[in-house]
Motif scaffolding. Structure first.
Motif, mmCIF file in Angstrom:
data_model
loop_
_atom_site.group_PDB
_atom_site.id
_atom_site.type_symbol
_atom_site.label_atom_id
_atom_site.label_comp_id
_atom_site.label_asym_id
_atom_site.label_seq_id
_atom_site.Cartn_x
_atom_site.Cartn_y
_atom_site.Cartn_z
ATOM 1 N N GLY A 95 12.090 -19.519 -27.653
ATOM 2 C CA GLY A 95 12.833 -20.775 -27.838
ATOM 3 C C GLY A 95 14.218 -20.536 -28.413
ATOM 4 N N SER A 96 14.545 -21.282 -29.485
ATOM 5 C CA SER A 96 15.892 -21.169 -30.052
ATOM 6 C C SER A 96 16.128 -19.779 -30.635
ATOM 7 N N ALA A 97 15.079 -19.122 -31.077
ATOM 8 C CA ALA A 97 15.250 -17.761 -31.616
ATOM 9 C C ALA A 97 15.727 -16.816 -30.512
ATOM 10 N N ALA A 98 15.174 -16.965 -29.326
ATOM 11 C CA ALA A 98 15.614 -16.135 -28.197
ATOM 12 C C ALA A 98 17.056 -16.486 -27.817
ATOM 13 N N SER A 99 17.413 -17.760 -27.925
ATOM 14 C CA SER A 99 18.797 -18.166 -27.618
ATOM 15 C C SER A 99 19.767 -17.521 -28.597
ATOM 16 N N LEU A 100 19.424 -17.553 -29.888
ATOM 17 C CA LEU A 100 20.312 -16.950 -30.875
ATOM 18 C C LEU A 100 20.384 -15.436 -30.669
ATOM 19 N N TRP A 101 19.267 -14.845 -30.247
ATOM 20 C CA TRP A 101 19.296 -13.402 -29.954
ATOM 21 C C TRP A 101 20.249 -13.120 -28.780
ATOM 22 N N ALA A 102 20.236 -14.005 -27.800
ATOM 23 C CA ALA A 102 21.164 -13.836 -26.669
ATOM 24 C C ALA A 102 22.603 -13.850 -27.165
ATOM 25 N N ALA A 103 22.875 -14.712 -28.130
ATOM 26 C CA ALA A 103 24.237 -14.775 -28.683
ATOM 27 C C ALA A 103 24.567 -13.494 -29.451
ATOM 28 N N ILE A 104 23.569 -12.934 -30.125
ATOM 29 C CA ILE A 104 23.787 -11.652 -30.817
ATOM 30 C C ILE A 104 24.068 -10.557 -29.792
ATOM 31 N N GLU A 105 23.294 -10.548 -28.706
ATOM 32 C CA GLU A 105 23.519 -9.540 -27.656
ATOM 33 C C GLU A 105 24.923 -9.650 -27.062
ATOM 34 N N GLU A 106 25.431 -10.873 -27.050
ATOM 35 C CA GLU A 106 26.782 -11.061 -26.506
ATOM 36 C C GLU A 106 27.866 -10.553 -27.440
ATOM 37 N N GLY A 107 27.494 -10.181 -28.654
ATOM 38 C CA GLY A 107 28.463 -9.607 -29.578
ATOM 39 C C GLY A 107 29.290 -10.636 -30.325
ATOM 40 N N ARG A 108 28.763 -11.845 -30.461
ATOM 41 C CA ARG A 108 29.514 -12.894 -31.164
ATOM 42 C C ARG A 108 29.515 -12.641 -32.674
ATOM 43 N N SER A 109 30.580 -13.078 -33.351
ATOM 44 C CA SER A 109 30.562 -13.105 -34.820
ATOM 45 C C SER A 109 29.586 -14.208 -35.244
ATOM 46 N N PHE A 110 29.195 -14.195 -36.529
ATOM 47 C CA PHE A 110 28.244 -15.214 -36.971
ATOM 48 C C PHE A 110 28.830 -16.615 -36.812
ATOM 49 N N GLY A 111 30.109 -16.782 -37.161
ATOM 50 C CA GLY A 111 30.742 -18.099 -37.014
ATOM 51 C C GLY A 111 30.768 -18.540 -35.560
ATOM 52 N N ASP A 112 31.063 -17.616 -34.692
ATOM 53 C CA ASP A 112 31.115 -17.932 -33.263
ATOM 54 C C ASP A 112 29.703 -18.256 -32.739
ATOM 55 N N LEU A 113 28.741 -17.515 -33.228
ATOM 56 C CA LEU A 113 27.341 -17.777 -32.835
ATOM 57 C C LEU A 113 26.944 -19.212 -33.213
ATOM 58 N N CYS A 114 27.306 -19.628 -34.439
ATOM 59 C CA CYS A 114 26.941 -20.982 -34.888
ATOM 60 C C CYS A 114 27.668 -22.038 -34.061
ATOM 61 N N GLU A 115 28.931 -21.767 -33.803
ATOM 62 C CA GLU A 115 29.716 -22.723 -33.017
ATOM 63 C C GLU A 115 29.122 -22.863 -31.611
ATOM 64 N N TRP A 116 28.783 -21.732 -31.007
ATOM 65 C CA TRP A 116 28.189 -21.765 -29.667
ATOM 66 C C TRP A 116 26.864 -22.536 -29.683
ATOM 67 N N ALA A 117 26.007 -22.239 -30.689
ATOM 68 C CA ALA A 117 24.684 -22.876 -30.732
ATOM 69 C C ALA A 117 24.813 -24.379 -30.969
ATOM 70 N N SER A 118 25.768 -24.760 -31.793
ATOM 71 C CA SER A 118 25.959 -26.183 -32.058
ATOM 72 C C SER A 118 26.338 -26.923 -30.774
#
Lengths: 149, 237
Positions: free
Chosen positions: A39-62
Motif C-alpha cells: 500500500g502506501s508503504a510501497a508507494s513511499l518506497w518507490a519514492a525512495i527508489e527514485e532518489g527523492r529528498s525527504f522533503g520532496d518525498l513528502c511533497e510528492w506523496a501529498s
C-alpha cells in the motif's frame, strides 16, 4: 528526525530486495530480519527508489494522495525513522547514485492515504543467516563491502 | 538391496555433468549402505550420462525427462522413489564416506525428526571436470542450504509440497523456508555430510560476482514473498 533536505540511500551492503505483485520485500542478509511494504508503504518506497529528498518525498506523496502535507509528513517521518532504525536506508546529505533500477510502483493516484506500515519478521533469522552466499562465493559469509545490486 | 522396499532413496538430478556424475555415484557406493535405491534423473543431458551410470557399481534407475531444471528432476525422483527416507545429491557434488549412514542413524534414533541435516564443505578440484583426487577444501564446515547435506522423511514432501519448478536457483533455500514454515522438526548433525563442488561453471557461477550476489539474494525476497502469501492465505502471517 529526518531533515527535508536529506536523501535516503538504500543500504545495499545489507539489504536485498525485490517487488513481487506490488509487495516490496526487503531482507537484511546480515541479521536475517525481513520486511514487507504494501500500500502506501510501497508507494513511499518507490519514492525512495527514485532518489527523492525527504522533503520532496513528502511533497510528492501529498500531491499523489491528495492529502494534507502535515499528515503525510508525520506519517512519512515515522516510516523513514523506522527504516533507518532497521538499517534499511541510510540518511545522507547527498543524493543516491542513479542505478537505473526502479521496481516499486506507487498506488494509483487518488487512492485514500493510509498510514504506511512496515511489517517486520524475525522468525527466520537463524535460517536466513546460515550461509546466505552459499551459491555465491567460495568463502561463504560474511562477504562485506560488496554491493548486493 | 533386500527384497522389501528400500529404506533410503537417493535422487541424483543430472544435466550435462560429464564425468562428475561418476564421482557422485562412486561417493554413493562408498556409503556402505545396502538398502539403497538410487535414481538418476537425466534432466535433458546431451552427454550420454548412461555411460557413467552403467559403469558404476550401483543398481541405478535412470529416468529421463526433457530439461526442466533441478527442481523438476528432483520432483520426478520424489514421485518415483520408494524409500522411507529421501536424500538428494547433485551430480557434481560428493558425499563423504558414511555421511548417509550418519544421517540415517540420527533420524532413526530421533523418532520425531522429519529431517536431519549435516554440515557442508566446499571444495575445488584441480581443474574443470577433473575427477582425480585430491582436491582442495575451501573454507570451514557450514550448515548451509544444500539439500544434499540432509536426509528427509519422504512424507515431508507431502506436507511442504515439491520443489518449486519455477526456480533454477534458490530452490534449496525455498525448501528450508517451507520446512520451517510447516513447523517440521529439523535435527542437526555436527558431521560434514556434503562436499559441495565449486568452480565447475554452474548456473550461478556463470555470473560475475556482483551480479551473482544480486541474483541469488534477490531470489530470497521472492521466496519470502511466497512464504508470506501462504501464511496470509492460512490466516497466520
Amino acid at each position: 528526525m529526518i531533515a527535508d533536505t536529506e536523501y535516503l540511500h538504500i543500504n545495499r551492503a545489507k539489504i536485498a530486495h525485490d517487488v513481487i505483485d506490488g509487495e516490496v520485500v526487503l531482507v537484511n542478509v546480515v541479521n536475517g530480519f525481513y520486511f514487507s511494504l504494501r500500500g502506501s508503504a510501497a508507494s513511499l518506497w518507490a519514492a525512495i527508489e527514485e532518489g527523492r529528498s525527504f522533503g520532496d518525498l513528502c511533497e510528492w506523496a501529498s500531491a499523489h494522495y491528495a492529502v494534507d502535507p502535515r499528515v503525510v509528513a508525520d506519517a512519512a517521518s515515522s516510516f523513514v525513522t523506522a527504516l533507518v532504525a532497521d538499517e534499511i536506508v541510510i540518511p545522507s546529505a547527498d543524493p543516491p547514485p542513479a542505478d537505473g533500477e526502479r521496481r516499486a510502483v506507487p498506488e494509483a493516484a487518488g487512492t485514500p492515504f493510509a498510514t504506511p506500515v512496515i511489517e517486520r519478521f524475525t522468525e527466520m533469522m537463524d535460517l536466513l543467516t546460515l550461509d546466505p552466499i552459499h551459491e555465491v562465493d567460495d568463502l561463504g559469509w560474511p562477504h562485506r563491502g560488496v554491493s548486493l545490486e | 538391496m533386500t527384497g522389501g522396499a528400500p529404506q533410503v532413496s537417493v535422487v541424483i538430478p543430472v544435466h550435462d555433468a560429464g564425468a562428475l556424475l561418476a564421482d557422485a555415484l562412486a561417493s554413493v557406493a562408498r556409503q556402505g549402505m545396502p538398502e539403497l535405491e538410487v535414481l538418476v534423473i537425466d534432466d535433458g543431458s546431451h552427454d550420454a550420462p548412461e555411460r557413467w551410470v552403467e559403469s558404476s557399481r550401483l543398481p541405478v534407475r535412470l529416468i529421463r525427462q526433457e530439461n526442466g531444471g533441478p527442481s523438476a528432476a528432483r520432483n520426478v525422483g520424489i514421485a518415483a522413489c520408494r524409500g522411507r527416507y529421501v536424500a538428494f545429491l547433485d551430480a557434481d557434488d560428493i558425499w563423504p564416506r558414511r555421511a548417509l549412514a550418519g544421517l540415517r542413524a540420527r533420524i532413526d534414533a530421533d523418532g520425531g525428526a522429519d529431517v536431519v541435516q549435516g554440515h557442508v564443505r566446499r571444495f575445488r578440484a584441480a581443474g574443470a571436470h577433473e575427477v582425480a583426487w585430491p582436491f582442495t577444501i575451501v573454507g570451514p564446515p557450514r550448515l548451509g542450504f544444500n539439500v544434499g547435506s540432509a536426509l528427509f522423511r519422504r512424507e515431508v514432501f507431502n506436507r511442504i509440497g515439491p520443489f518449486d519448478e519455477t526456480m533454477r536457483t534458490g530452490e534449496d533455500v525455498d525448501i528450508w523456508v517451507k520446512v520451517r514454515e510447516a513447523g517440521l522438526r529439523h535435527a542437526v548433525l555436527a558431521d560434514t555430510t556434503l562436499l559441495y563442488r565449486r568452480g565447475n561453471g554452474g548456473i550461478i557461477e556463470r555470473l560475475a560476482p556482483p551480479d551473482r550476489s544480486a541474483e541469488h539474494l534477490r531470489r530470497w525476497a521472492t521466496i519470502l514473498h511466497g512464504s508470506l502469501a501462504r501464511r496470509r492465505r492460512a490466516g497466520a502471517p
